[in-house]
Design an enzyme around this catalytic site. Structure first.
Site, PDB file in Angstrom:
ATOM      1  N   ASP A 194      12.616  -3.532   1.914  1.00  0.00           N
ATOM      2  CA  ASP A 194      13.801  -3.766   1.078  1.00  0.00           C
ATOM      3  C   ASP A 194      13.686  -5.012   0.200  1.00  0.00           C
ATOM      4  OD1 ASP A 194      14.877  -1.520   2.199  1.00  0.00           O
ATOM      5  OD2 ASP A 194      16.268  -2.565   3.527  1.00  0.00           O
ATOM      6  N   CYS A 223       1.898   3.054   9.584  1.00  0.00           N
ATOM      7  CA  CYS A 223       2.294   4.339   8.992  1.00  0.00           C
ATOM      8  C   CYS A 223       2.842   5.264  10.071  1.00  0.00           C
ATOM      9  CB  CYS A 223       1.112   4.999   8.287  1.00  0.00           C
ATOM     10  SG  CYS A 223       1.535   6.600   7.550  1.00  0.00           S
ATOM     11  N   ALA A 281       7.568  -2.640  -2.315  1.00  0.00           N
ATOM     12  CA  ALA A 281       7.103  -1.250  -2.219  1.00  0.00           C
ATOM     13  C   ALA A 281       7.881  -0.339  -3.161  1.00  0.00           C
ATOM     14  CB  ALA A 281       7.204  -0.766  -0.777  1.00  0.00           C
ATOM     15  N   PRO A 327       0.858  -1.206   0.000  1.00  0.00           N
ATOM     16  CA  PRO A 327       0.000   0.000   0.000  1.00  0.00           C
ATOM     17  C   PRO A 327       0.881   1.237   0.000  1.00  0.00           C
ATOM     18  CG  PRO A 327       0.093  -0.958   2.197  1.00  0.00           C
ATOM     19  CD  PRO A 327       0.830  -1.899   1.292  1.00  0.00           C
ATOM     20  N   HIS A 339       6.292  -4.861   8.497  1.00  0.00           N
ATOM     21  CA  HIS A 339       7.300  -3.994   7.892  1.00  0.00           C
ATOM     22  C   HIS A 339       8.508  -4.070   8.804  1.00  0.00           C
ATOM     23  CE1 HIS A 339       8.308   0.145   5.914  1.00  0.00           C
ATOM     24  NE2 HIS A 339       9.393  -0.578   6.145  1.00  0.00           N
ATOM     25  N   GLN A 349      -6.879  -1.126   2.051  1.00  0.00           N
ATOM     26  CA  GLN A 349      -6.248  -0.792   3.332  1.00  0.00           C
ATOM     27  C   GLN A 349      -6.923   0.429   3.944  1.00  0.00           C
ATOM     28  OE1 GLN A 349      -2.262   0.958   4.243  1.00  0.00           O
ATOM     29  NE2 GLN A 349      -1.865  -1.073   5.102  1.00  0.00           N
TER      30      GLN A 349
END
Length: 417
Positions: free
Chosen positions: A251, A144, A273, A33, A215, A115
């Site tokens: 990554d 986030c 991403a 996202p 993440h 999302q």
């Protein structure tokens, strides 16, 4: 015999059932996202190049609540629109609706995850119900780190309130997932210590979710800092024990690397991403040819953007990610003010007719023409003050009136649902 049967039963991995309209994240390489880079054209391009699933950009629940669902006959999309709360500065000009979320029910069917940004079980449920019939899953953003998200108690702020985050997930599972038969998942970041991360993951996995994405960075970390994978195996083991699919993020550069990392760390899937933001053909395996040249990718992107009448501002932003910044055409493309202008800059001559039609529907060409006329008028007023000819001024006023009178011509009327 009983011991043998019991041994078989205990060796069978536990799995939270995947709902009828949901999707299993296991074995998938997916698009992350991303704000702006997760809009419809980018998602469709990622799917074209081999992404198994795509996450839409984080959409705030309160922004979705109160939207009108419209079927767009031109783009074949479903648009969730609303009138801006601040209205129009000019009462004589009709207020243009904002498109909050757009999806393509045919081309994204069974592969789109919505999302949601939320800090409340009730508003999360209310917003999720609007889009639930058209997506394969609802994912809660709990990672986030940006202030616009955390200051509202959303995103990474939820990591500091694990019980509250669990209550949001439980409400979504009960009132949305079970009702619409889709999966509910969550995306998190690492906490300060492995012990805190472990406790959080165990709590979230007990809510009935089908997937968890981690993440591999902590909240303070920025994208330029290398991802931390020390806790990944531990998280994957907890998820496996609870029957929840575990997806890694951070990554991951391409499909081949994603599949390698899945094996190395024992996770179920991987999310790409920034590499996909720069070149969505990163979803192609090396045996398929791997990364494609930027120009080929940009052409495909432009064709999709035109097909779905994508917002010009978003298209220009995305071109800035896809075109190498050192090239002269980068400056020309990112400085363009319309689809027609950028197609000329990129020498995509066979797209010019369609670009003109889209510019007309979106009102881009008319806004650009009026701006040019106003620029000429300002120059002519200066010339007139110095004794210049006023005939040009009268002509430009006439042209401006003609241009303004054509507003709305050719703009399709979407059907409210």
């Amino acid at each position: 015999m009983l011991r043998f049967i019991k041994a078989i039963m205990t060796s069978t991995p536990k799995r939270v059932p995947i709902p009828r309209n949901g999707v299993d994240y296991r074995g998938k390489v997916v698009l992350a996202p991303m704000v702006r880079s997760g809009e419809l054209p980018c998602r469709l391009l990622a799917l074209k190049y081999g992404a198994d699933l795509v996450w839409g950009p984080e959409t705030i629940d309160k922004a979705m609540i109160g939207t009108i669902k419209r079927i767009n006959p031109i783009s074949s999309t479903i648009d969730y629109t609303r009138t801006p709360s601040n209205g129009s500065k000019n009462p004589a000009v009709p207020v243009k609706e904002s498109n909050i979320y757009r999806l393509h029910p045919a081309r994204e069917q069974g592969r789109l995850i919505f999302q949601i940004g939320t800090s409340s079980p009730s508003t999360a449920v209310e917003a999720a119900k609007l889009v639930a019939p058209h997506v394969a899953g609802i994912d809660v953003n709990a990672g986030c780190p940006k202030p616009f998200s955390t200051l509202g108690g959303m995103g990474a702020a939820l990591l500091q309130r694990p019980d509250h985050l669990a209550s949001i997930l439980s409400a979504l599972v009960t009132e949305v997932g079970n009702v619409y038969e889709i999966g509910i998942s969550v995306k998190i970041r690492l906490l300060e210590t492995a012990e805190k991360t472990e406790a959080l993951v165990r709590k979230l996995c007990s809510t009935g979710i089908t997937g968890l994405t981690v993440h591999c960075r902590t909240t303070p970390m920025r994208p330029r800092e290398r991802a931390i994978r020390d806790q990944l195996r531990m998280i994957a083991e907890i998820c496996r024990g609870e029957g929840v699919a575990c997806v890694m993020n951070g990554d991951v550069k391409n499909r081949d690397e994603a599949l390698h990392l899945i094996q190395e760390y024992g996770v179920d899937g991987a999310m790409i991403a920034t590499a996909a933001e720069a070149n969505p053909s990163s979803f192609r395996a090396n045996e398929q040819g791997g990364l494609l040249p930027w120009r080929e990718v940009v052409y495909k992107y432009m064709k999709i953007a035109l097909d779905v009448d994508n917002k010009w501002g978003n298209t220009r932003f995305t071109l800035g990610q896809l075109i190498p910044g050192k090239l002269d055409v980068f400056r020309k493309a990112t400085g363009s003010k319309s689809y027609t202008e950028v197609c000329k800059a990129l020498q995509f001559d066979n797209l010019l007719d369609q670009a003109g039609e889209v510019d007309e529907r979106l009102g881009i060409s008319r806004a650009h023409d009026v701006a040019a006329v106003n620029h000429v008028k300002s120059k002519n007023k200066s010339a007139h003050a110095a004794g210049g000819n006023t005939n040009v001024e009268r002509l430009t006023k006439s042209e401006a009136r003609h241009t303004l009178s054509e507003r709305g011509i050719g703009i399709p009327t979407a059907m409210a649902v």
